[in-house]
Structure formats: structure tokens, C-alpha cells
Enzyme design. Structure first.
Site, PDB file in Angstrom:
ATOM      1  N   ALA A  45      -3.187   4.920   1.119  1.00 20.21           N
ATOM      2  CA  ALA A  45      -3.501   5.721   2.155  1.00 20.21           C
ATOM      3  C   ALA A  45      -2.465   6.672   2.405  1.00 20.21           C
ATOM      4  O   ALA A  45      -2.834   8.058   2.835  1.00 20.21           O
ATOM      5  CB  ALA A  45      -4.123   5.059   3.429  1.00 20.21           C
ATOM      6  N   ARG A  67      -8.997  -4.252   9.814  1.00 14.61           N
ATOM      7  CA  ARG A  67      -9.087  -5.502  10.329  1.00 14.61           C
ATOM      8  C   ARG A  67      -7.830  -6.145  10.678  1.00 14.61           C
ATOM      9  O   ARG A  67      -7.812  -7.084  11.280  1.00 14.61           O
ATOM     10  CB  ARG A  67      -9.820  -6.319   9.346  1.00 14.61           C
ATOM     11  CG  ARG A  67     -11.204  -5.808   9.254  1.00 14.61           C
ATOM     12  CD  ARG A  67     -11.891  -6.459   8.034  1.00 14.61           C
ATOM     13  NE  ARG A  67     -13.479  -6.075   7.955  1.00 14.61           N
ATOM     14  CZ  ARG A  67     -14.134  -6.205   6.964  1.00 14.61           C
ATOM     15  NH1 ARG A  67     -13.862  -6.724   5.851  1.00 14.61           N
ATOM     16  NH2 ARG A  67     -15.630  -5.729   7.130  1.00 14.61           N
ATOM     17  N   TYR A  91     -14.409  -0.831  11.674  1.00 18.03           N
ATOM     18  CA  TYR A  91     -14.693   0.326  10.912  1.00 18.03           C
ATOM     19  C   TYR A  91     -16.101   0.949  11.604  1.00 18.03           C
ATOM     20  O   TYR A  91     -16.363   2.362  11.532  1.00 18.03           O
ATOM     21  CB  TYR A  91     -15.324  -0.110   9.393  1.00 18.03           C
ATOM     22  CG  TYR A  91     -14.028  -0.838   8.785  1.00 18.03           C
ATOM     23  CD1 TYR A  91     -12.938  -0.514   8.977  1.00 18.03           C
ATOM     24  CD2 TYR A  91     -14.706  -1.970   7.950  1.00 18.03           C
ATOM     25  CE1 TYR A  91     -11.998  -1.296   8.427  1.00 18.03           C
ATOM     26  CE2 TYR A  91     -13.436  -2.722   7.117  1.00 18.03           C
ATOM     27  CZ  TYR A  91     -12.277  -2.408   7.485  1.00 18.03           C
ATOM     28  OH  TYR A  91     -11.278  -2.789   6.675  1.00 18.03           O
ATOM     29  N   LYS A 130     -11.684   5.680  -6.281  1.00 15.90           N
ATOM     30  CA  LYS A 130     -12.232   5.375  -7.218  1.00 15.90           C
ATOM     31  C   LYS A 130     -11.918   3.762  -7.262  1.00 15.90           C
ATOM     32  O   LYS A 130     -11.270   3.290  -6.710  1.00 15.90           O
ATOM     33  CB  LYS A 130     -11.550   6.112  -8.466  1.00 15.90           C
ATOM     34  CG  LYS A 130     -10.157   6.096  -8.632  1.00 15.90           C
ATOM     35  CD  LYS A 130      -9.339   4.658  -8.998  1.00 15.90           C
ATOM     36  CE  LYS A 130      -8.391   4.051  -9.083  1.00 15.90           C
ATOM     37  NZ  LYS A 130      -8.261   2.670  -9.144  1.00 15.90           N
ATOM     38  N   ARG A 201      -7.052  -6.798  -6.463  1.00 19.74           N
ATOM     39  CA  ARG A 201      -7.590  -6.260  -7.902  1.00 19.74           C
ATOM     40  C   ARG A 201      -7.954  -7.505  -8.904  1.00 19.74           C
ATOM     41  O   ARG A 201      -8.504  -7.117  -9.818  1.00 19.74           O
ATOM     42  CB  ARG A 201      -6.514  -5.184  -8.229  1.00 19.74           C
ATOM     43  CG  ARG A 201      -6.225  -4.012  -7.611  1.00 19.74           C
ATOM     44  CD  ARG A 201      -4.973  -3.323  -7.888  1.00 19.74           C
ATOM     45  NE  ARG A 201      -4.854  -2.155  -7.346  1.00 19.74           N
ATOM     46  CZ  ARG A 201      -4.400  -2.185  -5.882  1.00 19.74           C
ATOM     47  NH1 ARG A 201      -3.985  -3.179  -5.421  1.00 19.74           N
ATOM     48  NH2 ARG A 201      -4.146  -1.071  -5.170  1.00 19.74           N
ATOM     49  N   ASP A 213      -9.883  -0.885 -12.126  1.00 17.77           N
ATOM     50  CA  ASP A 213      -8.745  -0.447 -11.705  1.00 17.77           C
ATOM     51  C   ASP A 213      -7.941   0.952 -12.251  1.00 17.77           C
ATOM     52  O   ASP A 213      -7.690   1.972 -12.153  1.00 17.77           O
ATOM     53  CB  ASP A 213      -7.619  -1.181 -11.131  1.00 17.77           C
ATOM     54  CG  ASP A 213      -6.653  -0.724 -10.131  1.00 17.77           C
ATOM     55  OD1 ASP A 213      -5.491  -0.465 -10.623  1.00 17.77           O
ATOM     56  OD2 ASP A 213      -6.880  -0.450  -8.775  1.00 17.77           O
ATOM     57  N   TYR A 269      -0.648  -6.254 -15.068  1.00 17.71           N
ATOM     58  CA  TYR A 269       0.204  -7.348 -14.969  1.00 17.71           C
ATOM     59  C   TYR A 269       1.089  -7.766 -16.239  1.00 17.71           C
ATOM     60  O   TYR A 269       1.089  -8.702 -16.596  1.00 17.71           O
ATOM     61  CB  TYR A 269      -0.195  -8.705 -14.366  1.00 17.71           C
ATOM     62  CG  TYR A 269       0.542  -9.752 -13.617  1.00 17.71           C
ATOM     63  CD1 TYR A 269       0.598  -9.204 -12.215  1.00 17.71           C
ATOM     64  CD2 TYR A 269       0.911 -10.682 -14.054  1.00 17.71           C
ATOM     65  CE1 TYR A 269       1.334 -10.154 -11.580  1.00 17.71           C
ATOM     66  CE2 TYR A 269       1.646 -11.760 -13.225  1.00 17.71           C
ATOM     67  CZ  TYR A 269       1.880 -11.250 -11.905  1.00 17.71           C
ATOM     68  OH  TYR A 269       2.546 -12.174 -11.258  1.00 17.71           O
TER      69      TYR A 269
END
Length: 411
Positions: A45, A67, A91, A130, A201, A213, A269
Site C-alpha cells: 500500500a 482488521r 471495511y 492484481k 500467497r 502473483d 521462494y
């Protein structure tokens, strides 16, 4: 290796990006700023919206909902955000705020559909991380609803707004490397540096997987540079998240486009070399044509550092190949907006605001583009046997309060 001059330039651009020169609202923007709310106190963000908003004269990030109360409080204090929503139904409470004009949704993939639908229902424009949703069907429904509500909804493929990838497209279309024969995208993140084993993810129910991702970018870039959609997927392999049978932490795939073979090698990873040396994140993109090739390093985040290397057959050149390297941190056209320190996200925000203000964005991600990209992702998952991520069954309840209808060009 990065040279000294390039390192100094990188530091300058990075510092200016985070501490931009003061800006004043332009008269053409109108008297009121666009007030953004953020759903999800995610790591992306700040880069995706909060920092770019600092240098945009007509954007204010006014609200954050999360949250996790501690994360939300940290965001509010660090970024000086006016309104905080946490605890019970955060939200919903943010979306119920009539002073919020648009929302940036950076929640896990599996929550994109529901909260984008709820935001649109409440009359908010949506900048959506996305991949847009977990399935092409959900993505189609989402954009249909945005159109019904006369609201702007865009999937945040930020790299597409940067001059670097646009320059690569320009080189291809000039015919300099000849007709495209292949595109190769490699995207990897070293293990445990940026993501932990329990990262969202890697969770199937949240739409996890390397193809979702990273692969969404690779496929999107292939489609953009070829100007076409894949006809089929001829091969696909996966490296599963330990303990799962349906989540890919790594994947490869070969896609057939009209006259072009696209290949991608992904890993969220990547194991360390010899078990002790982590590699840097890698995002090279190479396009090979009949007469040569063009390669863009770090195509996902070119504002950090990149190079565009063009190699073309030339009998007069040493070894029969003429090579040049260039960069594109800002548009060549002086009439186009942009600074060399703008990030991909800053260019993206400029386009999003242009759309809300009734101007023509320099670049745009259309609904058709987003739907086609999800269809291609599903093709890869079908080929590798894991199957698409779970479709959201969310439906807006009849009693859900409706926001006032939005009208463009009035913000």
C-alpha cells in the site's frame, strides 16, 4: 554490476520519490481533491498509493481500514492518515464514509471480488490490485457491475504505465528486431527474504500461487508486447508449496501466441545458492525477433533500475551483432507527464486520476484486457493440473445499502 554513476542516480531518484518537491493543485483539476481510502494495511500500500499520492496535487489518502488494529494504527501514524477503521467491520465502515471517493484494494486475491463489488455498490471508484479476481468469470461480473454503476474500476498492472516497457513496445513495432519469434520472462524472489512460509500467497483459499502473483505479470507483458492472446499452453510444470497439492510456489509454462512462443519461469521462494547465498529478485524480459533481440532488465520495477539492451544482426559490427543499451525513466515526448523519479505506481496514479477527471489517460488497463489475462492464467492452471483458484460465490445481499450513483468528471 551497477556502476557508481548509476548507483548515485538510483539514490537521487529514490530520495526524490519519497520526498517529492512541493506541488500545487492545477486549475484544470477542479477545487476538490480525490479522497482515497485503502482496504487492507498491506506491505504494498505505501508504494502503490500512499507515497505516489504525496506528489500528486489532487490526491489525498484520507482513510485506512484493516482488521489488524496494530497494523492499522501503525499506518495511520506513519503516513498521517486522517481516518482509521479497525475492529468490528472495518471495511464496511470505510465504504460507508461519504467523503471517500475512491478505494485502493490491496487485500488477498481471494477477497478482491467481494470487496470490489461492495465498494462499487457504495459508489466508490476502485483501483484494484492484481490479479483482479481469482477467475475470469468473477472478473467479467465485476467489470459489468462497474459499468452498470458508471464507476471507474482498473486492475493495477503498474509496470504498464512506465516508459521503459512502452519503449520496448516501440522498438518492437519499429521493426528493428524483425518479426517476434519468442518472449521469455523470468521472475523470482529468494526464499525467506520477502515472503515467509505462511504468506497469504501460499494459501489456496486466498487465491495463492506463483502464477497468480508473478505469472499474471509475465502473461500480461507477453500479451501486451505481442498484441495478442495465447492460443494454447503446450507445457507447464509446478513446484508445490510443501504440504499442499494445489498451490504453486514456482512454475514454468510455454504459451503459443500467433507466430510467437512465450515462456515463463516463476518462483516466489527461490532456494538459496548452495543453501547459504540468496539471489536478488530477478525480473528480466527478453524478446527475440528474426533480426535481433531486445531485453529489459527488472521489467516489473523499472523505476528502481533497468536497462534496455538491443542486439541486432549487422555484418559490419564485431561478431556480426550491433549492440546498444538505453534507459527510459521518463517519456521522450515533453508534452507527456512524467519525471525520471516517478515510480511505476506514480505513473499509474496519474492515469487513474486522469480517468476520474474526464481526461484521456496516457495508458489504461481495459476490462477486456483484465478478463483476457485471467482466461490465460486459467489456461496455464488447467495445463499443469492444479486447476483455477476457487471462484468467489459472493452475492450482494438485497438489503445492502446503496451508495449514490457516481458521475464522472465532477470530482
Amino acid at each position: 554490476m551497477i556502476g557508481f554513476a548509476a548507483l548515485i542516480d538510483l539514490i537521487r531518484r529514490y530520495r526524490t520519490l519519497h520526498n517529492p518537491p512541493a506541488t500545487e493543485p492545477e486549475s484544470s483539476f477542479g477545487p476538490f481533491p480525490i479522497r482515497f481510502g485503502i482496504l487492507g494495511a498491506s506491505r504494498i500500500a505505501p508504494d502503490a498509493l500512499i507515497i505516489p499520492a504525496k506528489s500528486h496535487p489532487d490526491v489525498v489518502v484520507s482513510a485506512i481500514a484493516a482488521r489488524d488494529e496494530l497494523k492499522a494504527l501503525a499506518f495511520k501514524r506513519k503516513h498521517n492518515i486522517e481516518s482509521l477503521y479497525c475492529g468490528r467491520n472495518p471495511y464496511e465502515r470505510l465504504l460507508d464514509n461519504p467523503d471517500v471517493d475512491a478505494v485502493y484494494i490491496s487485500l488477498p486475491n481471494g477477497l478482491h471480488f467481494e470487496w470490489a463489488m461492495r465498494a462499487l455498490e457504495m459508489g466508490k471508484h476502485v483501483l484494484l490490485e492484481k490479479p483482479s479476481t481469482d477467475t475470469a468469470e468473477n472478473t467479467k461480473r465485476l467489470f459489468e457491475f462497474a459499468e452498470q454503476r458508471n464507476l471507474v474500476l482498473m486492475e493495477a498492472f503498474h509496470y504498464r504505465f512506465h516508459p521503459a516497457i512502452q519503449r520496448v513496445k516501440e522498438i518492437i513495432e519499429s521493426g528493428e528486431i524483425g518479426a517476434i519469434k519468442s518472449i521469455d520472462a523470468k521472475m523470482s524472489i529468494p526464499a525467506s527474504i520477502f515472503l515467509k512460509p505462511d504468506d497469504i500467497r501460499f494459501k489456496y483459499e486466498l487465491g495463492g500461487g506463483s502464477i497468480m502473483d508473478l505469472g499474471c505479470y509475465a502473461i500480461h507483458a507477453m500479451r501486451y508486447l505481442t498484441g495478442s492472446d495465447p492460443l494454447e499452453v503446450t507445457s507447464a510444470t509446478v513446484d508445490l508449496v510443501p504440504g499442499t497439492t494445489n498451490v504453486d510456489r514456482g512454475a514454468t509454462a510455454s504459451l503459443v501466441f500467433p507466430g510467437v512462443i512465450g515462456s515463463m519461469d516463476l518462483h516466489l521462494y527461490r532456494p538459496w545458492k548452495w543453501g547459504i547465498i540468496p539471489s536478488l529478485p530477478q525480473f528480466p524480459l527478453k524478446v527475440t525477433g528474426e533480426k535481433g533481440e531486445v531485453e529489459l532488465t527488472f521489467f516489473l520495477l523499472p523505476h528502481m533500475l533497468h536497462s534496455i539492451t538491443v542486439s541486432v544482426q549487422d555484418e559490419k559490427a564485431p561478431k556480426g551483432v550491433k549492440v546498444r543499451t538505453e534507459q527510459a525513466f521518463k517519456p521522450k515526448d515533453e508534452n507527456m507527464k512524467g519525471e525520471d523519479w516517478w515510480s511505476t505506481y506514480r505513473y499509474q496514479l496519474e492515469a487513474f486520476v486522469d480517468k476520474l477527471k474526464g481526461r484521456t489517460p496516457q495508458t489504461w488497463i481495459t476490462p477486456e484486457d483484465s478478463i483476457a489475462n485471467m482466461e490465460a492464467i486459467e489456461m496455464v492452471y488447467k495445463k499443469n493440473g492444479l486447476g483455477p483458484r476457487p471462484k468467489s460465490e459472493f452475492m450482494l445481499p438485497p438489503h445492502f445499502p446503496r451508495g449514490s450513483d457516481a458521475v464522472l468528471n465532477t470530482l
